[in-house]
Each structure stands twice: as C-alpha cells, then as structure tokens.
Design a protein around this motif. Sequence first.
Motif, short mmCIF file in Angstrom:
data_model
loop_
_atom_site.label_atom_id
_atom_site.label_comp_id
_atom_site.label_asym_id
_atom_site.label_seq_id
_atom_site.Cartn_x
_atom_site.Cartn_y
_atom_site.Cartn_z
N ILE A 1 31.72 33.78 42.62
CA ILE A 1 32.60 34.53 43.51
C ILE A 1 33.12 33.56 44.57
N ASN A 2 34.39 33.19 44.46
CA ASN A 2 34.98 32.24 45.42
C ASN A 2 36.43 32.58 45.66
N PRO A 3 36.76 33.23 46.75
CA PRO A 3 35.87 33.49 47.87
C PRO A 3 35.19 34.87 47.81
N LEU A 4 33.99 34.88 48.43
CA LEU A 4 33.33 36.13 48.78
C LEU A 4 33.78 36.34 50.22
N LEU B 1 36.52 38.55 46.12
CA LEU B 1 37.97 38.48 46.03
C LEU B 1 38.42 37.77 44.75
N ASP B 2 37.49 37.07 44.12
CA ASP B 2 37.82 36.34 42.89
C ASP B 2 36.60 36.42 41.98
N SER B 3 36.78 36.09 40.72
CA SER B 3 35.67 36.07 39.78
C SER B 3 35.89 34.98 38.76
#
Length: 380
Positions: free
Chosen positions: A191-194, A205-207
């Motif tokens: 996860i970047n960014p959490l 916000l991403d996976s």
Amino acid sequence: MDLYEYQGKEIFKRFGIPVSEGRLATTPDEARQAAEELGAPVVVKAQVLTGGRGKAGGVKLAENAKDAEQKAREILGLDIRGHVVHKVWIETASEIAKEYYLSVTFDRGTKKPLFMLTTQGGVEIEQVAEENPEALARLHVDALEGFQPYQGRRLIYGAGIDDPAEQKQVLDIIGKLYRCFVQTDAMLCEINPLIVTPDGEVKALDSKFTVDDSALYRHPDVAGWRDTSAADPLEAFAREKGVTYVKLDGEVGILGNGAGLSMSTVDVVVVAGGRPANFCDLGGGGSAEGVVDALEVITRDEQVKSIFFNIFGGITRCDEVARGILEALARMDISVPIVVRLDGTNADEGRTILAEAAPPNLYVEPTMLDAAKRAVELAA
Ligand code: GDP
Ligand code: MN
C-alpha cells in the motif's frame, strides 16, 4: 500473477481494509458516468501493471464529471513504460494530509513474511531504503505463530507514528493485511501511499498485489482475472502451447529438458560470455511435437541469434530427441543456427542420427561448455 490496482483494492475491501469507492471504465464516456455516480471530485487512474503511474501522467484529479471524461481521454491509450492503458479506475478523490507506506512480502532469506512500514510514503520504497534506511521499520512474522498485535505496535513505534488515533487504525490495517496476505496466498501486498486524511482517517490509496501462481487453483476468482492481453505475447503464446518459457533479454535461445538443466544452461551460456535470450524447459519428453512447440516459441523472439539445445537423457532417450529435432526441422523453417548437446541414455545413437542427417546450420558438440561456447560464437 500481478493484479491491477482495482483488483487489489477489491481484495483489500473483502478483508476490511479501507479504500475509496470506485468504478472501472474503458471509455471516456464510461468515465464520465462513473464520476456522475460517485460524485465529484474524482481521481482518474491508469490501470497498468507497472508502478510510477503518477509521475508518468497516469493519475489525474478531475473537478467534475465532464473533467473526468476529459482526463480519461488523456490517459486511455497512454503508454506507461511499455504498458498501454486500456482501463481507468475512477475513484472518489481523497484529501491527503500524510502519505505512509505499508507492505508485507515474502522474505526468502528468513523464510518468513516481512512487513515494512514508513511514514515516508508516496515515493519508491527502494529510494527510502537507500536514502533514509532508519525511517523504514521492518518486522518478520513467524508463519506458525501468526501475527500478534504486539508485533504490529512494535512496527508502528519503529516507524515513528505517534498519533494514538492513527496508531489504532494502522494496527487494524496491519492485522487485516496479514490475513489478506496469507489467505490470498500472496507474494506481495503493498500500500503506497497509505494515507491519513485531514480528518485523521487512514486508508489505502494504491495497491500493488502479487498472488503466487502455484496457488491460483485455490483462488479461481483471482485466476479468472488474468488479463492475457497484458502478458508478454510470447509468454502467452508459450502458455497456450504448454511450453515453460521465460523471456530474457540476450541473444542465445535456450532449450533444455528439465528445469534444473535449463537453469544450468542459462548459467553456462553466461560463463561462456553470452547472454541467454530465454529460459525454456522442454519437460521430460522430447517428442517431435514438444520440440516443434518449443522451437516455435523460441524462434518467434527476434532477438534470438542462435539456439542452444541441451538434452540430458534419463528417461528421455537421446535418439528419440534427435528424431524430434529432425522432424521439427523438416516441418519448420529455422534461420538461426542450432547447437545440440546430447548426453545420457542413447546419446551415441542420437548423435549418429544427427550426424547422418547432417542438416545445415546444425552443430553437435560433445559437452555442455563446448556447446555453450559454440552457441555464443554463432550468436555474435
Ligand atoms: P503510482 O504512481 O503508480 O504509485 O500511483 P498512486 O496510486 O500511488 O498515485 C500516485 C500519487 O497520486 C499518490 O501518491 C498521490 O499523491 C496522488 N493521488 C492518488 N490518488 C489521490 C487522491 O485521491 N487525492 C489526491 N489528492 N491525490 C491522489
Ligand atoms: Mn503508488
């Protein structure tokens, strides 16, 4: 198998990890509709199996539905590091106060799942590890003991997250991510960014999600998500033919029988000063059919300048393989030279068959190293 962001988020959602609501769109029109349904503002995100989409112009905020349509028009068809965008993910835009990074991957060194957490999110994690290693908290989890909340707290303190409300949410997400990682047979959940919103809400916000190919039979829904159009066309072709094939970027095409021998062949080509164009395992057989299929795959790669055919006959008999090679050559038009090394069961018979037929552009060498040297020479 690598999952698209929207697929990874679908799995996150199943495990209770907070994500924004979103819709998939393949046309600007669908993107506008999605934005209407979700309510503006939205973010329009390219769905490609590569990172750094933001920097490449593949992630854009849209003020309203019309704008979302326009942004989708800009992003669809974009080439991001060799990946053409065919789908966009439209999701409710988030306000961002902080960007963290959280991942769990499989550490082959310690044979344990490894969590990494840092408050320096949003950028590539390799960069944080290099420039700011003390900011990256790491934690190994014993697979038999399972994940324990105290470990999560240690990770959170290690990363320097000191707001109690954030700690609580991040701890909850770490536990859920571990369950997600184990139950999906994942190799990586990143996860970047959490993010932390200005209201103090923490969400993914991403996976970036990789599922172990060998476990896909346990996850038919995930296996069904495989997008054959995104795969390397040669690898997809090989899969169709039932040939184990991995594309590499050198000039010497490699064909061996058995994964171990094929890997050693890759090594020997490097030792001989060459660069392997691929890894290809013929498997235990050596039938003309199998040989034709494998050669068809290898010769489709335009980078291949010579082929090193390395066979060790155990159950496979070299005379049978030799006949397979001749039959394959009779059926196909191969322009690059082929170097053959046969050893093991019926090797003499096999070599005699090839020597008698003496097809042009075919070289038989006695040892693996000799054959590798010859193949490298011919590729130059
Ligand atoms: P990546 O570049 O492929 O890693 O794609 P990400 O999904 O991580 O998005 C890249 C960047 O776009 C993020 O780091 C954010 O800064 C920004 N971004 C993504 N979604 C949103 C959003 O909902 N709101 C805002 N303000 N920025 C976003
Ligand atoms: Mn990202």
